[in-house]
Design an enzyme around this catalytic site. Structure first.
Site, short mmCIF file in Angstrom:
data_model
loop_
_atom_site.label_atom_id
_atom_site.label_comp_id
_atom_site.label_asym_id
_atom_site.label_seq_id
_atom_site.Cartn_x
_atom_site.Cartn_y
_atom_site.Cartn_z
N ARG A 173 -46.06 22.16 18.07
CA ARG A 173 -47.28 21.44 17.73
C ARG A 173 -47.97 21.02 19.02
NH1 ARG A 173 -48.14 15.55 14.76
NH2 ARG A 173 -50.43 15.68 14.73
N HIS A 174 -49.29 20.98 19.02
CA HIS A 174 -50.03 20.56 20.21
C HIS A 174 -49.69 19.11 20.58
CE1 HIS A 174 -52.71 17.92 17.93
NE2 HIS A 174 -52.79 18.88 17.03
N TYR B 130 -57.60 12.25 10.47
CA TYR B 130 -57.46 13.65 10.09
C TYR B 130 -58.23 14.51 11.08
CZ TYR B 130 -55.47 12.45 5.54
OH TYR B 130 -54.64 11.99 4.53
N ARG C 186 -56.99 21.97 21.76
CA ARG C 186 -55.78 21.17 21.89
C ARG C 186 -54.53 22.03 21.84
NH1 ARG C 186 -58.28 20.15 16.98
NH2 ARG C 186 -57.04 20.16 15.05
N GLU D 133 -55.96 24.51 12.22
CA GLU D 133 -55.46 23.46 11.33
C GLU D 133 -56.18 23.50 9.99
OE1 GLU D 133 -53.27 21.79 10.07
OE2 GLU D 133 -52.94 19.99 11.29
N TRP D 134 -55.60 22.83 9.02
CA TRP D 134 -56.21 22.63 7.70
C TRP D 134 -57.64 22.10 7.88
CZ3 TRP D 134 -52.57 20.03 3.58
CH2 TRP D 134 -53.12 20.16 2.31
N TYR E 12 -60.12 19.78 6.69
CA TYR E 12 -60.00 18.59 5.86
C TYR E 12 -61.29 18.19 5.15
CZ TYR E 12 -55.56 17.96 8.34
OH TYR E 12 -54.30 18.13 8.86
N ARG F 28 -46.19 22.88 9.31
CA ARG F 28 -45.30 22.43 8.23
C ARG F 28 -45.41 23.36 7.03
NH1 ARG F 28 -46.69 16.09 7.78
NH2 ARG F 28 -45.05 16.15 6.16
#
Length: 217
Positions: free
Chosen positions: A27-28, A39, A77, A98-99, A101, A176
């Site tokens: 993970r960053h 988020y 990042r 990433e997701w 959001y 995850r």
């Protein structure tokens, strides 16, 4: 028979005789938003000074692993974390972000739950953003390529040299979900896999069963 007499461990092999592929996840490092509980999906913000130090320290967690391929999310990042890990030329995977959001982007999770006390992202998703199933589909693309041992370029050259060890630098929720899918679980089971900034994980095998070998170190 003593352990010393057993000799070195023999890796499980694919039908073609190569070792089953393993995937390191990183993970960053810390950003202002990850530090403050916001988020952080597609917003492209840099590491903090502490995050850069975390990324440099993560090199020691990985050790002297010789990776066949190193991949990174396109977001700064993650790319900076890969650089500080010693992989300035990591291959950018556009689908490893990433997701998304949606309307929760940039908001503190505590604020979201104050408005909706029962809110759990794994159950409720994100308003105006990406579905959990869409995130899982992106993760599955990476897993299928790693587990198939495909080479350069991704998904385009099945005759290339297999990957025995690969690394991916990406994001908390995405990794995850990816780990849950590696194990063959539904993507929402990523809720059970807490992942800190600049944490290192290893996905591999128990015989021929997908397994988590190291998590959140």
């Amino acid at each position: 028979m003593t352990a010393e007499n057993l000799g070195p461990a023999v890796p499980d092999l694919t039908p073609s005789g190569t070792p089953l592929p393993m995937l390191w996840l990183v993970r960053h490092g810390e950003t202002e938003w990850s530090r403050d509980g916001n988020y952080t999906g597609l917003t492209d913000i840099p590491l903090t000074a502490a995050g850069e130090a975390q990324a440099e320290a993560a090199r020691g967690k990985i050790g002297n692993v010789a990776f066949d391929r190193v991949f990174t999310s396109p977001l700064i990042r993650a790319r900076r974390t890969a650089e500080l890990l010693g992989y300035p030329d990591a291959e950018v995977l556009e689908h490893a972000h990433e997701w998304d959001y949606g309307q929760n982007e940039g908001r503190k999770s505590t604020e979201v739950r104050a408005e909706n006390p029962g809110y759990i992202i794994w159950n409720d998703g994100v308003p105006g953003g990406e579905t959990l199933e869409a995130v899982a589909a992106r993760a599955d693309r990476i897993i299928s390529t790693i587990q198939a041992g495909c080479g350069t370029p991704m998904d385009q050259d099945p005759g290339a040299v297999p990957m025995e060890r690969a690394a991916l630098v990406a994001h908390g929720h995405f990794l995850r979900i990816l780990a849950a899918r590696w194990l063959g679980f539904a993507p929402d089971q990523g809720r059970h896999l807490v992942l800190g900034t600049a944490a290192v994980c290893v996905l591999g095998w128990d015989k021929h069963t997908p397994a988590v070998l190291k998590w959140n170190i």
